[in-house]
Design an enzyme around this catalytic site. Structure first.
Site, PDB file in Angstrom:
ATOM      1  N   TYR A   1       0.887  -1.183   0.171  1.00 53.57           N
ATOM      2  CA  TYR A   1       0.004   0.018  -0.065  1.00 53.57           C
ATOM      3  C   TYR A   1       1.057   1.259   0.132  1.00 53.57           C
ATOM      4  CZ  TYR A   1       1.122   1.011   4.985  1.00 53.57           C
ATOM      5  OH  TYR A   1       1.566   1.310   6.280  1.00 53.57           O
TER       6      TYR A   1
ATOM      7  N   GLU B   1      12.904   2.376  13.652  1.00 56.05           N
ATOM      8  CA  GLU B   1      11.941   3.476  13.411  1.00 56.05           C
ATOM      9  C   GLU B   1      10.778   3.277  14.355  1.00 56.05           C
ATOM     10  OE1 GLU B   1      10.449   2.887   9.357  1.00 56.05           O
ATOM     11  OE2 GLU B   1      10.108   0.727   9.787  1.00 56.05           O
TER      12      GLU B   1
HETATM   13  N1  PDD Z   1       3.216   4.828   7.365  1.00 59.17           N
HETATM   14  N2  PDD Z   1       7.996   3.732   8.680  1.00 59.17           N
HETATM   15  C1  PDD Z   1       6.821   3.021   8.732  1.00 59.17           C
HETATM   16  C2  PDD Z   1       6.930   1.850   9.560  1.00 59.17           C
HETATM   17  C3  PDD Z   1       5.535   3.545   8.211  1.00 59.17           C
HETATM   18  O1  PDD Z   1       4.675   2.922   8.432  1.00 59.17           O
HETATM   19  C4  PDD Z   1       5.925   5.183   7.667  1.00 59.17           C
HETATM   20  C5  PDD Z   1       4.461   5.579   7.077  1.00 59.17           C
HETATM   21  C6  PDD Z   1       7.031   5.570   7.649  1.00 59.17           C
HETATM   22  C7  PDD Z   1       7.176   6.971   6.939  1.00 59.17           C
HETATM   23  O2  PDD Z   1       7.089   6.975   5.585  1.00 59.17           O
HETATM   24  P1  PDD Z   1       6.381   8.146   4.559  1.00 59.17           P
HETATM   25  O3  PDD Z   1       7.089   9.263   5.357  1.00 59.17           O
HETATM   26  O4  PDD Z   1       6.516   7.695   3.159  1.00 59.17           O
HETATM   27  O5  PDD Z   1       4.707   8.313   5.035  1.00 59.17           O
HETATM   28  C8  PDD Z   1       7.975   5.024   8.099  1.00 59.17           C
HETATM   29  C9  PDD Z   1       1.879   5.537   6.997  1.00 59.17           C
HETATM   30  C10 PDD Z   1       1.719   6.831   6.971  1.00 59.17           C
HETATM   31  C11 PDD Z   1       0.833   4.726   7.370  1.00 59.17           C
HETATM   32  O6  PDD Z   1       1.005   3.416   7.327  1.00 59.17           O
HETATM   33  O7  PDD Z   1      -0.289   5.316   7.645  1.00 59.17           O
END
Ligand code: PDD
Length: 280
Positions: free
Chosen positions: A32, A177
């Site tokens: 996704y 993270e």
């Molecule tokens: N999640 N690490 C994880 C495990 C994540 O699920 C996300 C983002 C990020 C940051 O990625 P980005 O900057 O591309 O949003 C890092 C989204 C927002 C979610 O699952 O809703």
């Protein structure tokens, strides 16, 4: 109100459209993306589509759509939903077939939701949030934006049950993270964050944070750091598509620095607002 999309058709969000024997539903067999729209425009859309295609390749999803097809699909959705400020959620699964573990020979399923959202309240930005540390119980391929989020959800709930906003994950003695965010510390004027590897997701917001740091002449150091270094940091912050850049002022009930959002975090956030405005 929101809008949905299922395999070529735009639908209302409450329409019943997914058969029971759909592999996302039964196996979590899919990937996704979450993309934010500002002023009716999806922010960093190309980067999100690139990562989506990488995720599909990583789990061998036989997509026939090209980069441009995804661009068109998302832009059409945004227009149809009249989305001004909100989120596009796009999911691709290995399709609909009787439940059996091996890959079926069927087309992938593409679904999408488009919903208006509320900006993070100003008080939260100004005060910062608290986080806990938690063991990283995820699998070995966290660079894939997979639908399988059970360890993330369980850790996030532990955080929420303790009145915290995020759980910061620890694997083999180092921070990886957050459950849905990338995490950074600031020490002696340097931003330190976990290097990209199979243990973290390469956040799209992280790309913007790195660019902002470079433009602001703040050293951006990609190296592993421990929970002790996290607690002794001058500043801690997290980033993702939804919350952008958010200060973390307490970890495991211990104040970070003076317990207020730090100067470098605030500078990065301001720079991020410039990127949003430039694109919108
Ligand atoms: N999640 N690490 C994880 C495990 C994540 O699920 C996300 C983002 C990020 C940051 O990625 P980005 O900057 O591309 O949003 C890092 C989204 C927002 C979610 O699952 O809703």
């Amino acid at each position: 109100m929101g809008l949905g999309y299922v395999n070529g058709k735009f639908v209302s969000l409450d329409e019943l459209v997914i058969p029971i024997e759909e592999r996302g539903h039964q196996f979590g067999d899919g990937v996704y993306e979450v993309i934010h729209c500002y002023n009716g425009k999806p922010f960093m859309l190309d980067e999100h589509i690139e990562r989506l295609i990488r995720s599909c390749e990583a789990i061998k999803l036989p997509i026939t759509q090209t980069f441009t097809d995804f661009q068109e699909l998302i832009l059409t959705g945004v227009e149809k939903a009249q989305l001004v400020f909100g989120k596009v959620y796009l999911q691709i699964t290995r399709g609909i077939a009787p439940r059996n573990h091996p890959f079926p020979n069927v087309p992938v399923s593409i679904t999408m939701t488009l919903n208006e959202s509320e900006p993070t309240p100003v008080e939260i930005r100004e005060q910062g949030v608290s986080a806990i540390t938690h063991e990283d119980e995820r699998w070995a391929k966290c660079y894939i934006k997979s639908l399988n989020l059970l360890p993330n959800i369980l850790a996030k709930q532990v955080a929420q049950d303790q009145g915290s906003f995020e759980a910061i994950l620890v694997r083999d003695g180092y921070i990886t993270e957050g459950t849905s965010s990338n995490v950074y510390i600031v020490k002696n004027g340097e931003i330190i964050t976990t290097p990209l590897s199979n243990h973290i997701l390469a956040g799209i917001t992280r790309i913007a944070v790195k660019q902002a740091a470079e433009e602001l002449n703040i050293p951006f150091v990609e190296k592993n750091y421990s929970p002790e270094e996290l607690l002794q940091a001058d500043e801690v912050f997290m980033s993702n598509t939804s919350i952008e850049i958010l200060p973390i002022v307490k970890v495991d009930s211990q104040k970070i620095g003076n317990g207020v959002p730090g100067e470098i975090t605030n500078k990065l956030y301001s720079q991020y607002q410039v990127y949003k405005q430039n694109q919108a």
